[in-house]
Design a protein around this motif. Structure first.
Motif, PDB file in Angstrom:
ATOM      1  N   PHE A   1       0.986  -1.140   0.071  1.00 19.80           N
ATOM      2  CA  PHE A   1       0.015  -0.052  -0.012  1.00 19.80           C
ATOM      3  C   PHE A   1       0.910   1.343   0.148  1.00 19.80           C
ATOM      4  CE2 PHE A   1      -3.472  -2.573   1.989  1.00 19.80           C
ATOM      5  CZ  PHE A   1      -4.492  -2.345   0.903  1.00 19.80           C
ATOM      6  N   ALA A   2       1.895   1.262   0.756  1.00 19.22           N
ATOM      7  CA  ALA A   2       2.866   2.594   0.885  1.00 19.22           C
ATOM      8  C   ALA A   2       3.680   2.847  -0.434  1.00 19.22           C
ATOM      9  CB  ALA A   2       3.631   2.321   2.173  1.00 19.22           C
ATOM     10  N   GLY A   3       3.873   1.460  -1.102  1.00 22.00           N
ATOM     11  CA  GLY A   3       4.611   1.619  -2.163  1.00 22.00           C
ATOM     12  C   GLY A   3       3.866   2.488  -3.346  1.00 22.00           C
ATOM     13  N   GLY A   4       2.346   2.297  -3.289  1.00 25.69           N
ATOM     14  CA  GLY A   4       1.464   3.028  -4.132  1.00 25.69           C
ATOM     15  C   GLY A   4       1.183   4.181  -3.485  1.00 25.69           C
ATOM     16  N   GLY A   5       1.671   4.699  -2.483  1.00 26.17           N
ATOM     17  CA  GLY A   5       1.773   6.125  -2.127  1.00 26.17           C
ATOM     18  C   GLY A   5       0.452   6.412  -1.427  1.00 26.17           C
TER      19      GLY A   5
ATOM     20  N   LEU B   1      10.318   4.489  -1.906  1.00 27.60           N
ATOM     21  CA  LEU B   1       9.942   3.936  -3.323  1.00 27.60           C
ATOM     22  C   LEU B   1       8.895   4.963  -3.890  1.00 27.60           C
ATOM     23  CD1 LEU B   1       9.500   0.062  -3.057  1.00 27.60           C
ATOM     24  CD2 LEU B   1      11.302   1.437  -4.708  1.00 27.60           C
ATOM     25  N   SER B   2       7.831   5.145  -3.058  1.00 24.41           N
ATOM     26  CA  SER B   2       6.854   6.014  -3.445  1.00 24.41           C
ATOM     27  C   SER B   2       7.086   7.230  -3.436  1.00 24.41           C
ATOM     28  CB  SER B   2       5.509   5.925  -2.542  1.00 24.41           C
ATOM     29  OG  SER B   2       5.849   6.436  -1.374  1.00 24.41           O
ATOM     30  N   GLY B   3       8.108   8.022  -2.858  1.00 22.08           N
ATOM     31  CA  GLY B   3       8.313   9.256  -2.798  1.00 22.08           C
ATOM     32  C   GLY B   3       7.755  10.087  -1.913  1.00 22.08           C
ATOM     33  N   LYS B   4       6.789   9.604  -1.246  1.00 23.09           N
ATOM     34  CA  LYS B   4       5.883  10.256  -0.463  1.00 23.09           C
ATOM     35  C   LYS B   4       5.462   9.849   1.032  1.00 23.09           C
ATOM     36  CE  LYS B   4       1.332  10.614  -0.775  1.00 23.09           C
ATOM     37  NZ  LYS B   4       0.965   9.916   0.349  1.00 23.09           N
TER      38      LYS B   4
END
Lengths: 374, 374
Positions: free
Chosen positions: B155-159, B194-197
């Motif tokens: 989930f966090a990878g998808g931001g 990874l997500s940058g956010k």
């Protein structure tokens, strides 16, 4: 019934227009209260943790109402009483028309300790082995600690068994908690010398959990005989927590703020399950509930069912005193004694205050009536 | 409206067939919630502490429903938030057909502190000044801490903005609280690279009050970003207590076990009062409620009213994020964004889990949709 196996059950009643709708709804409850995900997204090795519907039957006495017995793995509770409440009724509490009508007595008996004193323990403190017991409340809000102590003196002078604070007496500047306890305890002890019998005093313990435990500590140290608490205001676990922290102090539980769980015919909890199983399991030695025919709305059959569950041997724990209250007329006491029997603690407030000859006479008549059972 | 005078009001709706019955019922509520004695037995110098009915009017839109504005002396609350709840709805909760439809915003604003962070504070942590926010839940129960951390990573990878535990994740042996926090926090921190956010993690804090504060302490010390709590399971005051003890940690409140207070049209609390005033006042930065059209039963008008109260300037405290939840389909997000506007935190669980391309893609699409508001 004894505890066994790796699952426990909850009985739910709900509305459905057909067998297939009932099956869907029952499965929906089982999933909502466990995985809370569409079953197709639950990994195969975790399907074992999804609740399972073991029995489903239409209720004959009520149109379109169905009863399901749903089993959950004990592991999803892991001995945590708050999580138990969540599994029983967390999300499903938000669904209209779903009522918890039964809890697994074996599992309750392993998860909760129940009352420390129960009916027998309270009777022993009062040297009243057989008869029904009496209780009244110190009121009204706004009274000073001295005024409340004077009222306590009058009731105790008449030999009443238990005096509790009104559940609205918190820590107001008008009669702050400490001064109230310090005024009422000696007043009652003095009056016991006059009446020649024991009167127990249960101050109202309320507030946040930190305030609750501070006040309980103060009450225990200053001669109070037990606690009045309102579990739905202070958190249901406050009963079991106080019971564990103060095992010598009996607990009387008050239904303030609890109505929504028990007054709806088709949702919440069946009153006997809520008061007679849950509150007893949590550790309430005395369970106050709104009596039939008073200011509230229960039917006498529901009250008898609450009484039965409070005293039932199905739970492997001490029995709780059922405490019918909320507008009992002192002149109707005989009727309620006949209806409910000796293992009942009658809480009468307003009707004693209205006695034309005053509180001491009112209390004495109350005791005389109850003594007919001895 | 600002706080003034020595009284505060509560609005009640109730059923009555005539003006005189309505007057009796309104007076009955005023007395029940204060003196709790027949008025004729209240000493004259204490009559001032009995609630007073100031306005009484029939509701045009509903048959035989009346609304009363009842004033109570602030002294009977004396700054005690638990006693406030008792005065508002203690005994009257047991009377059928009585609903709390309004609370005094001025008094609420003096009695409660409200959210520590609110909408603006949460937005700042996420560097998301304008758009709606996203949230999802770690599930299902039975998963190990490692499995939950893997889901969090996806989930966090998808931001996604906020990941909360499912409210059923307590301290089970299957994924005990400490191992869960210690697994999920670093997993999310890694995925942020990874997500940058930013993605915030709110573990579920439950248990008795002592367990609650221990777990909150552990979570705060081990890098969690906020708390999920279920106020009706842990005691309503647990929100204000945790907010006071951990002012840096935003609180998201979950409606488990609260249904009975809000799902009945004519009793309990109006949902907007319960969620939008009471929970906000207690300190919930994010208020989860059961959205219309999902697995529960609210009408969209009620949801809009909850949103309005969460964000209203009538209360002199920070605004809470309304969090519609409980079966939102990811494909209906546009509709709900149009309906509820930007100051909304959307909680989507099952529908993300069902995404055929997996959780990371599901989260990324969720974020992309929300970003259209920027």
């Amino acid at each position: 019934m004894t505890d066994s196996g790796d699952s426990f059950f909850v009985d739910y009643c709900f509305s459905a227009g057909s067998q297939s709708e009932a099956e869907d709804k029952a499965s929906g409850i089982a999933v909502e209260q466990s995985a809370e995900l569409p079953v197709e997204t639950v990994p195969r090795h975790l399907l074992d943790y999804v609740g399972t519907v073991e029995e489903l039957q239409e209720q004959e006495e009520a149109g379109n109402r169905w009863k399901a017995k749903i089993f959950f793995k004990k592991e999803i509770v892991s001995g945590d009483t708050v999580q138990f409440l969540n599994v029983v009724f967390g999300n499903v509490s938000i669904k209209p028309g779903v009522q918890v009508t039964g809890l697994d007595p074996g599992f309750l008996s392993t998860l909760f300790s129940g009352p420390n004193h129960g009916i027998d323990g309270i009777r022993e403190r009062l040297s009243a082995p057989k008869r029904p017991l009496s209780c009244t409340a110190l009121k009204p809000i706004g009274s000073s600690s001295e005024e409340l102590a004077r009222i306590a003196t009058e009731f105790a002078g008449g030999g009443i068994d238990i005096i509790k604070d009104d559940h609205g007496l918190a820590n107001q500047s008008l009669a702050d908690f400490k001064s109230r306890v310090q005024s009422c305890v000696p007043a009652i002890r003095d009056a016991e010398n006059l009446s020649g019998k024991k009167t127990l005093y249960f101050p109202n313990i309320t507030g946040t959990f930190r305030e609750l435990t501070e006040r309980a500590e103060f009450a225990a140290q200053h001669g109070a005989d037990g606690f009045l608490i309102s579990p739905q205001l202070t958190g249901l676990y406050s009963v079991s927590e106080l019971a564990a922290m103060f095992p010598d102090m009996p607990i009387m539980a008050h239904p303030a703020f609890s109505g929504p769980y028990t007054i709806h015919k088709h949702s919440g909890f069946a009153p006997s399950v809520y008061f007679g199983m849950l509150w007893r399991a949590l550790g309430a030695d005395c369970v106050i509930y709104p009596n039939a025919g008073g200011r509230f709305s229960y039917h006498v059959d529901e009250c008898n069912e609450i009484n039965r569950m409070c005293r039932s041997n199905d739970l492997q724990m001490k029995r709780s005193f059922p405490v019918p209250a909320g507008g009992i007329d002192r002149n109707s006491l005989q009727k309620w004694m006949d209806e409910y029997g000796a293992d009942t603690l009658f809480l009468i407030g307003g009707s004693l205050y209205k006695h034309p000859k005053g509180l001491t006479v009112a209390a004495r008549e109350f005791q005389t009536k109850l003594s007919e059972y001895e």
